[in-house]
Motif scaffolding. Structure first.
Motif, PDB file in Angstrom:
ATOM      1  N   ALA A   1      10.053  15.828   2.068  1.00 19.57           N
ATOM      2  CA  ALA A   1       9.204  16.456   1.218  1.00 19.57           C
ATOM      3  C   ALA A   1       9.281  16.577  -0.329  1.00 19.57           C
ATOM      4  O   ALA A   1       8.564  16.471  -1.201  1.00 19.57           O
ATOM      5  CB  ALA A   1       8.706  18.458   1.308  1.00 19.57           C
ATOM      6  N   ASN A   2      10.572  15.819  -0.318  1.00 21.26           N
ATOM      7  CA  ASN A   2      10.942  15.747  -1.907  1.00 21.26           C
ATOM      8  C   ASN A   2      10.922  14.845  -2.299  1.00 21.26           C
ATOM      9  O   ASN A   2      11.276  14.314  -3.524  1.00 21.26           O
ATOM     10  CB  ASN A   2      12.239  16.555  -2.467  1.00 21.26           C
ATOM     11  N   HIS A   3      10.754  12.975  -1.698  1.00 20.14           N
ATOM     12  CA  HIS A   3      11.209  12.223  -1.945  1.00 20.14           C
ATOM     13  C   HIS A   3      10.083  11.063  -1.744  1.00 20.14           C
ATOM     14  O   HIS A   3       9.480  11.562  -0.854  1.00 20.14           O
ATOM     15  CB  HIS A   3      12.367  11.286  -1.185  1.00 20.14           C
ATOM     16  N   ASP A   4       9.766   9.599  -2.337  1.00 18.51           N
ATOM     17  CA  ASP A   4       8.381   8.909  -1.557  1.00 18.51           C
ATOM     18  C   ASP A   4       9.201   8.031  -0.975  1.00 18.51           C
ATOM     19  O   ASP A   4      10.754   7.694  -0.314  1.00 18.51           O
ATOM     20  CB  ASP A   4       8.508   7.517  -2.929  1.00 18.51           C
ATOM     21  N   LEU A   5       8.578   7.947   0.322  1.00 16.64           N
ATOM     22  CA  LEU A   5       9.277   7.412   1.996  1.00 16.64           C
ATOM     23  C   LEU A   5       9.532   5.918   1.688  1.00 16.64           C
ATOM     24  O   LEU A   5       9.989   5.944   2.406  1.00 16.64           O
ATOM     25  CB  LEU A   5       8.562   7.955   2.936  1.00 16.64           C
ATOM     26  N   LEU A   6       8.476   5.258   0.939  1.00 15.10           N
ATOM     27  CA  LEU A   6       8.171   3.920   0.538  1.00 15.10           C
ATOM     28  C   LEU A   6       9.953   3.237  -0.058  1.00 15.10           C
ATOM     29  O   LEU A   6      10.608   2.481   0.469  1.00 15.10           O
ATOM     30  CB  LEU A   6       7.324   3.292  -0.134  1.00 15.10           C
ATOM     31  N   THR A   7       9.736   4.399  -0.993  1.00 12.42           N
ATOM     32  CA  THR A   7      11.264   3.623  -1.987  1.00 12.42           C
ATOM     33  C   THR A   7      12.709   4.505  -1.374  1.00 12.42           C
ATOM     34  O   THR A   7      13.702   4.161  -2.235  1.00 12.42           O
ATOM     35  CB  THR A   7      10.624   3.799  -3.262  1.00 12.42           C
TER      36      THR A   7
ATOM     37  N   ARG B   1      -4.263  -6.586  -8.189  1.00 14.79           N
ATOM     38  CA  ARG B   1      -4.464  -8.526  -8.263  1.00 14.79           C
ATOM     39  C   ARG B   1      -3.520  -8.253  -6.755  1.00 14.79           C
ATOM     40  O   ARG B   1      -4.138  -9.053  -6.610  1.00 14.79           O
ATOM     41  CB  ARG B   1      -4.256  -9.167  -9.726  1.00 14.79           C
ATOM     42  N   VAL B   2      -2.241  -7.982  -6.976  1.00 14.46           N
ATOM     43  CA  VAL B   2      -1.117  -8.670  -6.231  1.00 14.46           C
ATOM     44  C   VAL B   2      -1.524  -7.867  -5.261  1.00 14.46           C
ATOM     45  O   VAL B   2      -1.793  -8.417  -3.651  1.00 14.46           O
ATOM     46  CB  VAL B   2       0.112  -7.529  -6.342  1.00 14.46           C
ATOM     47  N   ASN B   3      -2.133  -6.596  -4.877  1.00 14.22           N
ATOM     48  CA  ASN B   3      -2.822  -6.440  -3.318  1.00 14.22           C
ATOM     49  C   ASN B   3      -3.658  -6.889  -3.255  1.00 14.22           C
ATOM     50  O   ASN B   3      -4.472  -7.416  -1.705  1.00 14.22           O
ATOM     51  CB  ASN B   3      -3.120  -5.407  -3.815  1.00 14.22           C
ATOM     52  N   ASP B   4      -4.720  -7.971  -4.257  1.00 11.70           N
ATOM     53  CA  ASP B   4      -6.399  -8.834  -3.551  1.00 11.70           C
ATOM     54  C   ASP B   4      -5.758  -9.706  -3.472  1.00 11.70           C
ATOM     55  O   ASP B   4      -6.347 -10.068  -2.084  1.00 11.70           O
ATOM     56  CB  ASP B   4      -6.936  -8.340  -4.898  1.00 11.70           C
ATOM     57  N   LEU B   5      -4.823 -10.599  -4.152  1.00 15.30           N
ATOM     58  CA  LEU B   5      -4.785 -11.718  -3.673  1.00 15.30           C
ATOM     59  C   LEU B   5      -3.770 -11.885  -2.334  1.00 15.30           C
ATOM     60  O   LEU B   5      -3.273 -12.781  -1.345  1.00 15.30           O
ATOM     61  CB  LEU B   5      -4.227 -12.488  -5.126  1.00 15.30           C
ATOM     62  N   TYR B   6      -2.658 -10.645  -2.219  1.00 12.34           N
ATOM     63  CA  TYR B   6      -1.651 -11.450  -1.541  1.00 12.34           C
ATOM     64  C   TYR B   6      -1.528  -9.547  -0.732  1.00 12.34           C
ATOM     65  O   TYR B   6      -0.395 -10.074   0.663  1.00 12.34           O
ATOM     66  CB  TYR B   6      -0.524 -11.292  -2.186  1.00 12.34           C
ATOM     67  N   GLY B   7      -2.132  -8.455  -1.013  1.00 13.31           N
ATOM     68  CA  GLY B   7      -2.250  -7.558   0.690  1.00 13.31           C
ATOM     69  C   GLY B   7      -1.644  -6.545   0.606  1.00 13.31           C
ATOM     70  O   GLY B   7      -0.698  -7.175  -0.445  1.00 13.31           O
ATOM     71  N   HIS B   8      -1.943  -5.102   0.846  1.00 16.29           N
ATOM     72  CA  HIS B   8      -1.383  -4.391   0.175  1.00 16.29           C
ATOM     73  C   HIS B   8       0.341  -4.020   0.997  1.00 16.29           C
ATOM     74  O   HIS B   8       0.884  -4.134   0.440  1.00 16.29           O
ATOM     75  CB  HIS B   8      -2.165  -3.109   0.951  1.00 16.29           C
ATOM     76  N   HIS B   9       0.889  -5.118   1.834  1.00 22.32           N
ATOM     77  CA  HIS B   9       2.509  -5.201   2.475  1.00 22.32           C
ATOM     78  C   HIS B   9       3.024  -5.651   1.444  1.00 22.32           C
ATOM     79  O   HIS B   9       4.141  -5.696   1.109  1.00 22.32           O
ATOM     80  CB  HIS B   9       2.144  -6.369   3.772  1.00 22.32           C
ATOM     81  N   ASN B  10       2.262  -6.684   0.743  1.00 22.39           N
ATOM     82  CA  ASN B  10       2.917  -7.620  -0.821  1.00 22.39           C
ATOM     83  C   ASN B  10       3.226  -6.518  -1.570  1.00 22.39           C
ATOM     84  O   ASN B  10       4.496  -6.544  -2.494  1.00 22.39           O
ATOM     85  CB  ASN B  10       2.804  -8.935  -1.169  1.00 22.39           C
ATOM     86  N   GLY B  11       1.909  -6.052  -1.762  1.00 27.44           N
ATOM     87  CA  GLY B  11       1.955  -4.894  -3.007  1.00 27.44           C
ATOM     88  C   GLY B  11       3.245  -3.878  -2.945  1.00 27.44           C
ATOM     89  O   GLY B  11       3.798  -3.323  -3.923  1.00 27.44           O
TER      90      GLY B  11
END
Length: 397
Positions: A224-230, A268-278
């Motif tokens: 609830a208090n943290h970003d799960l990705l980072t 541009r990063v998402n468009d060129l390399y996909g959301h995984h690389n973003g």
């Protein structure tokens, strides 16, 4: 079988089966908590061991003993492995094999091939004592960071010491050949050992239940208090931390600096390399932030590719120097992502205030956000300082 043995085995079977059921239910509710399911399996295996003593009296004694010992060994092994998993020390397959297979082989050999009851009781007894002591040690050692878990660990140590004390007496009596077979005659050492085992189950099941539920609540609170990705704070977590820290910081700090950071050309990063690389780019920036700033500084993922840092007692000139170093470090680290056609850079806005309060943070954060937009309009990959921070910089002697 005498009534003493029947009563104790029946009580142990009911207690362990009830414990297995409760732990299985909590394991289904808290699927992210490793270890709970194995604790449930351990209780189930122990209940099978006690059920074997209740239902196999008409069979040959060696098969009854072999069945009982096999379930007893597997149950205690699952209990210890579950504890390793709970403290995030998941054992290798080789370690598990060394824990289980030799003692199972010894149990089988001393029950069928070379029947030797005294040797069997001695070796299995020593193994059980070692496993119980190691279980208590692992839980006690790795539960110090949480006061509730540490309290449960201390209670566990006390219960285990009681079990081990009677197990030592049981093993000694067995080694000397003074223990009758269960059902032949009642022996006070054996009786009190089973009573201690019953207390261990009656106390152990609620403790494991509380540990699992407590860890689940902690993980919910963390999510609830943290970003799960980072793993950084989210906006809710940052606000909560500020509410706790600002009253204390007001007495110890004379400035509050907010740094807003944005990953340039992220679309541009998402468009060129996909959301995984973003996502990899965002994680890379988060890791650089964790290493670059002090543990006392608050770091949060503000949203998307934007991050917010709250720095205490850091003047604007120091913040600018730190921001410039951050840009250089991130540019170097991001090369490892392999996105050569789109070099990754960050824009940073900085604001500083003398007002150490929630309102002061909100005002300073808005100013840092405006400075960030100035950095974007200036061509990105640069650091801009809000006008109030500049005035504070000029006021310094």
């Amino acid at each position: 079988m005498q009534v003493h043995d029947l009563t104790l085995m029946l009580s142990l079977w009911i207690a362990s089966l009830a414990g297995a059921t409760v732990l299985f239910v909590i394991s289904k509710m808290t699927q992210t908590i490793v270890g709970t399911r194995l604790w449930s399996l351990a209780m189930l295996l122990l209940s099978c061991a006690y059920l074997a003593q209740l239902t196999m009296q008409s069979l040959d004694v060696q098969w009854r003993v072999l069945t009982f010992n096999t379930f007893l060994i597997l149950g205690h092994s699952a209990w210890l492995i579950g504890t390793w998993q709970f403290v995030k020390r998941t054992p290798s397959a080789q370690k598990i094999a060394w824990l289980v297979l030799p003692i199972l082989l010894i149990s089988w050999l001393t029950a069928t091939v070379i029947p030797d009851r005294e040797l069997r009781i001695t070796l299995i007894g020593v193994w059980l004592i070692a496993v119980r002591c190691h279980y208590a040690r692992v839980l006690y050692k790795h539960a110090r960071q949480d006061k509730n878990e540490f309290l449960a660990a201390r209670i566990t140590v006390g219960v285990v010491l009681l079990e081990v004390s009677f197990s030592v007496l049981y093993t000694l009596q067995g080694a000397l050949g003074n223990l009758p077979q269960i059902g032949e005659a009642f022996n006070w050492v054996a009786g009190y050992t089973w009573v201690a085992a019953l207390l261990g189950i009656l106390a152990g099941a609620p403790i494991l239940l509380l540990l699992s539920a407590g860890r689940f609540v902690k993980e919910l609170e963390f999510a609830a208090n943290h970003d799960l990705l980072t793993g950084l704070l989210n906006r809710r977590g940052l606000a909560r931390q500020l509410n706790e820290l600002l009253p204390l910081s007001k007495r110890k700090c004379d400035s509050l600096t907010v740094m807003m950071i944005d990953l340039d050309h992220f679309k541009r990063v998402n468009d060129l390399y996909g959301h995984h690389n973003g996502d990899r780019a965002i994680v890379c920036l988060a890791e650089v932030l964790k290493k670059h700033f002090r543990s006392a500084d608050l770091q949060a993922r503000w949203g998307g590719e934007e991050f917010c840092l709250v720095l205490f007692d850091m003047q604007p000139d120091m913040a600018v120097a730190s921001a410039n170093k951050l840009q250089t470090t991130f540019a170097q680290q991001s090369l490892q992502l392999g996105l050569q056609d789109t070099p990754l850079t960050i824009s940073i806005g900085i604001a500083c205030s003398r007002e150490i309060s929630q309102q002061g943070f909100e005002t300073t954060q808005n100013q840092a956000d405006s400075a960030l937009y100035d950095a974007k309009r200036a061509g990105r990959n640069c650091v801009k300082v809000a006008s109030m921070a500049l005035s504070l910089l000029e006021e310094r002697p």
